[in-house]
Design a protein around this motif. Structure first.
Motif, PDB file in Angstrom:
ATOM      1  N   LYS A 124       0.877  -1.167   0.000  1.00 27.01           N
ATOM      2  CA  LYS A 124       0.000   0.000   0.000  1.00 27.01           C
ATOM      3  C   LYS A 124       0.914   1.216   0.000  1.00 27.01           C
ATOM      4  O   LYS A 124       1.489   1.567   1.020  1.00 27.01           O
ATOM      5  N   SER A 126       1.481   5.159  -0.611  1.00 25.45           N
ATOM      6  CA  SER A 126       0.948   6.496  -0.827  1.00 25.45           C
ATOM      7  C   SER A 126       2.127   7.451  -0.787  1.00 25.45           C
ATOM      8  O   SER A 126       2.985   7.346   0.078  1.00 25.45           O
ATOM      9  N   LYS A 129       3.332  13.915   1.000  1.00 28.28           N
ATOM     10  CA  LYS A 129       3.035  15.264   0.501  1.00 28.28           C
ATOM     11  C   LYS A 129       4.239  16.193   0.590  1.00 28.28           C
ATOM     12  O   LYS A 129       4.415  17.063  -0.219  1.00 28.28           O
TER      13      LYS A 129
END
Length: 167
Positions: A124, A126, A129
């Protein structure tokens, strides 16, 4: 031609360049390192391909947390190019095409196997940012609008145009 550039370029671009840029966000770091990877190749004709490959190699490095998968993928890409050149230089057109398609088929099967293995591991990923101290325009300006980068871009354009005019 296939091994050394894969190792050196991945260490330089994904290891040394991409890592500090990650503080601005993984997506930004991956795209900027891919563009610089493309410029490193010094050929404007290759830009679309090398940018896409650079984004892929960068994503794989960030997703796995290791340089080795991107080094292996880069090696396989270079190896395929070397093999095509060798086939074209040493065999008739028909045989070279057959060998090229066979190599492409084998690499496609290996890619499908690797993709299925990756999916079965349930990663997983991600992308982080990063800090927002600079907006995107400021980030891009800080990376690309400086003396070394401008010189590199000019040299790439001149080299490509010279190469095209000699052909």
């Amino acid at each position: 031609v296939a091994i050394i550039p894969a190792i050196l370029e991945e260490v330089a671009i994904r290891g040394v360049l991409l890592q500090p840029l990650r503080r601005f966000g993984d997506g930004f770091a991956i795209v900027v390192s891919a563009v610089i990877f493309s410029l490193l190749h010094g050929n404007m004709v290759q830009i679309p391909y090398t940018v896409i490959a650079g984004i892929y190699f960068g994503y794989v490095m960030v997703a796995t947390g290791s340089l080795w998968p991107s080094i292996i993928l880069h090696f396989l890409n270079n190896f395929y190019s070397v093999m095509i050149t060798a086939f074209d230089s040493n065999f008739s057109a028909t045989t070279a095409n057959f060998l090229t398609l066979g190599t492409l088929g084998a690499m496609t099967v290996a890619g499908i196997f690797a993709f299925n293995k990756y999916r079965s591991m349930n990663y997983k990923v991600s992308l982080a940012k990063g800090v927002n101290s600079l907006n995107t325009a400021e980030k891009i300006k800080s990376v690309f609008i400086n003396i070394p980068m401008i010189i590199a871009i000019i040299l790439m354009v001149v080299t490509t145009l010279t190469s095209i005019s000699e052909s």
